[in-house]
Design an enzyme around this catalytic site. Structure first.
Site, PDB file in Angstrom:
ATOM      1  N   GLU A 201       0.820  -1.217   0.000  1.00 48.10           N
ATOM      2  CA  GLU A 201       0.000   0.000   0.000  1.00 48.10           C
ATOM      3  C   GLU A 201       0.851   1.264   0.000  1.00 48.10           C
ATOM      4  O   GLU A 201       0.371   2.356   0.295  1.00 48.10           O
ATOM      5  CB  GLU A 201      -0.960   0.003   1.195  1.00 48.10           C
ATOM      6  CG  GLU A 201      -1.982  -1.132   1.098  1.00 48.10           C
ATOM      7  CD  GLU A 201      -3.145  -0.981   2.058  1.00 48.10           C
ATOM      8  OE1 GLU A 201      -3.152  -0.031   2.856  1.00 48.10           O
ATOM      9  OE2 GLU A 201      -4.045  -1.828   1.999  1.00 48.10           O
ATOM     10  N   LYS A 333     -15.760  -1.205   2.835  1.00 49.49           N
ATOM     11  CA  LYS A 333     -15.089  -1.631   1.597  1.00 49.49           C
ATOM     12  C   LYS A 333     -16.152  -2.229   0.670  1.00 49.49           C
ATOM     13  O   LYS A 333     -16.722  -3.287   0.991  1.00 49.49           O
ATOM     14  CB  LYS A 333     -14.054  -2.709   1.903  1.00 49.49           C
ATOM     15  CG  LYS A 333     -12.820  -2.241   2.675  1.00 49.49           C
ATOM     16  CD  LYS A 333     -12.052  -3.471   3.153  1.00 49.49           C
ATOM     17  CE  LYS A 333     -10.639  -3.157   3.604  1.00 49.49           C
ATOM     18  NZ  LYS A 333     -10.035  -4.354   4.260  1.00 49.49           N
TER      19      LYS A 333
END
Ligand code: PGA
Ligand code: ZN
Length: 419
Positions: A201, A333
């Site tokens: 990430e 999400k």
């Protein structure tokens, strides 16, 4: 009436170079728009099905050609000719096919249709998604140090994030974390840690001697970058505890410790007192409901306790959490549940309960900035996209910078306690 004329799914690669799905939608007025679906690594057990081909000859079985083909073969017949502006109607028609076509195919359709509608109406995506909800630019929680499944299991805790809550604009908050990210690198180098690129990430993933060392390094990085830890920038952590939980215990291999639930809770309590931590995600296992209730009784008054694998953006699980007071915040999400409608069901539950929410990307993400508009539309006030490197991350931040520059949207510090 604007109707859905055609849908086309295709396989693309995510930020880890693994297959995922993209969908292109065509509406009756000729508008064409596409959306790309993200894919996680530290997935929760209760997430919706991500359909993979299982053909070992392609991408180690992770191909997405079946899901892509299902878009036209299985999903299009269900929604062709439907009112494209009726997102709920479209999504409700798709939901029964999540198992067969894959939630990755379904989410691609849900998002591509929403974007096509926005394009057709010449409206920003966030406004179409918000559908009257109070929109705002979110505060970013930004990954500085990575661990767990995102950094080759260097340490067990997954994310150590900077939460810049002491700023009046998104641009200033992002500038602060960019400085902290740079300061963190320098601090690691001067501490003799080998720096060999960034993790999944975009955060640093050095081999550390303990999880606590990451907290210490991050606190010092905030200071070195010129900010007051706890006053302007605090720390959020994603423990992602399910991923080092075996046989009822939490295995902190780096530290040679195995903890039971109450010891784990105690550890989180003591670290959150010694460091400027204001938010803890997945501090306990994804099915430890009673443990979460005890964790929340103990730390909830002081800390944001966010369920990611615990809730998997599933309205039923979120309802259970709210009713039993397991946690006080939800990580949102889209691909954990598979449609925009169900995602907004969760967003509305969170808002109505007075809980906090964080709209989040996945560790395998794409250059699609959709999530930025979702975060704005949700009004939840927080976004988690990873670090300030890697273009799949920057695509979201850059969209938020664009929206803030245009003016008209408030910058939210909603739910963030300034110390
Ligand atoms: P994932 O990680 O996308 O690999 O699940 C993100 C998170 O745990 O928050
Ligand atoms: Zn998480």
């Amino acid at each position: 009436m604007l109707t859905i004329e055609d849908l086309f799914g295709y396989e693309i690669l995510d930020s880890r170079g693994r297959p995922t799905v993209a969908v292109r939608a065509r509406l009756s007025d000729g508008t064409v728009a596409a959306a790309q679906v993200p894919s996680g690594a530290s997935t929760g057990t209760h997430e919706a099905l991500e359909l993979r081909d299982g053909d070992p000859a392609r991408y180690a079985g992770k191909g997405t050609r079946k899901a892509a083909a299902a878009v036209r073969e299985k999903l299009l017949p269900l929604v062709r000719g439907m009112d494209a502006g009726d997102q709920q109607g479209v999504d409700r028609a798709l939901i029964p096919l999540k198992q067969e076509a894959g939630a990755n195919a379904v989410l691609g359709v849900s998002c591509a249709v929403a974007r096509a509608v926005a394009d057709s109406r010449h409206e920003p995506l966030w406004r179409v998604l918000a559908a009257g909800r109070r929109a705002s630019i979110p505060v970013p929680m930004v990954n500085i140090f990575s661990g767990g499944l995102h950094a080759g299991r260097n340490i067990e805790f997954q994310d150590f994030l900077a939460l810049p809550h002491g700023f009046t604009t998104f641009a200033e908050a992002l500038h602060a974390v960019s400085r902290i990210h740079a300061a963190a690198r320098k601090l690691c180098e001067s501490s003799g840690l080998a720096m060999t690129g960034v993790a999944d990430e975009g955060g640093w993933g050095p081999a550390l001697g303990s999880n606590e060392q990451a907290l210490d390094l991050l606190t010092r990085s905030i200071g070195r970058a010129g900010y007051k830890p706890g006053a302007e920038v605090s720390i959020a952590i994603d423990v992602a505890a399910s991923h080092f939980f075996r046989e009822g215990r939490y295995h902190l291999a780096t530290e040679n410790r195995v903890l039971d639930e109450s010891e784990m809770t105690g550890l989180l309590e003591s670290w959150s007192q010694r460091y400027p931590v204001i938010s803890i995600e997945d501090g306990l296992h994804e099915d430890a409901w009673a443990g979460w209730v005890r964790l929340t009784e103990r730390l909830g008054p002081r800390l944001q306790l966010t369920g990611d694998d615990l809730f998997t953006t599933n309205p039923a699980r979120v309802r259970r959490g709210i009713e039993s007071r397991a946690g006080n915040a939800v990580l949102v999400k889209m691909n954990q549940i598979g449609t925009l409608t169900e995602t907004f069901e969760v967003i509305d539950l969170v808002t109505a309960a007075g809980w906090r929410g964080v709209v989040s990307a996945r560790s395998g993400d794409t250059e699609d900035p959709f999530l930025a508009d979702l975060a704005v539309a949700s009004g939840l006030g927080q976004i988690k996209v990873g670090s300030v490197t890697r273009s799949e991350r920057l695509a979201k931040y850059n969209r938020l910078l664009e929206l803030e520059s245009e003016g008209g949207l408030p910058f939210s510090t909603l739910g963030i306690v300034k110390k």
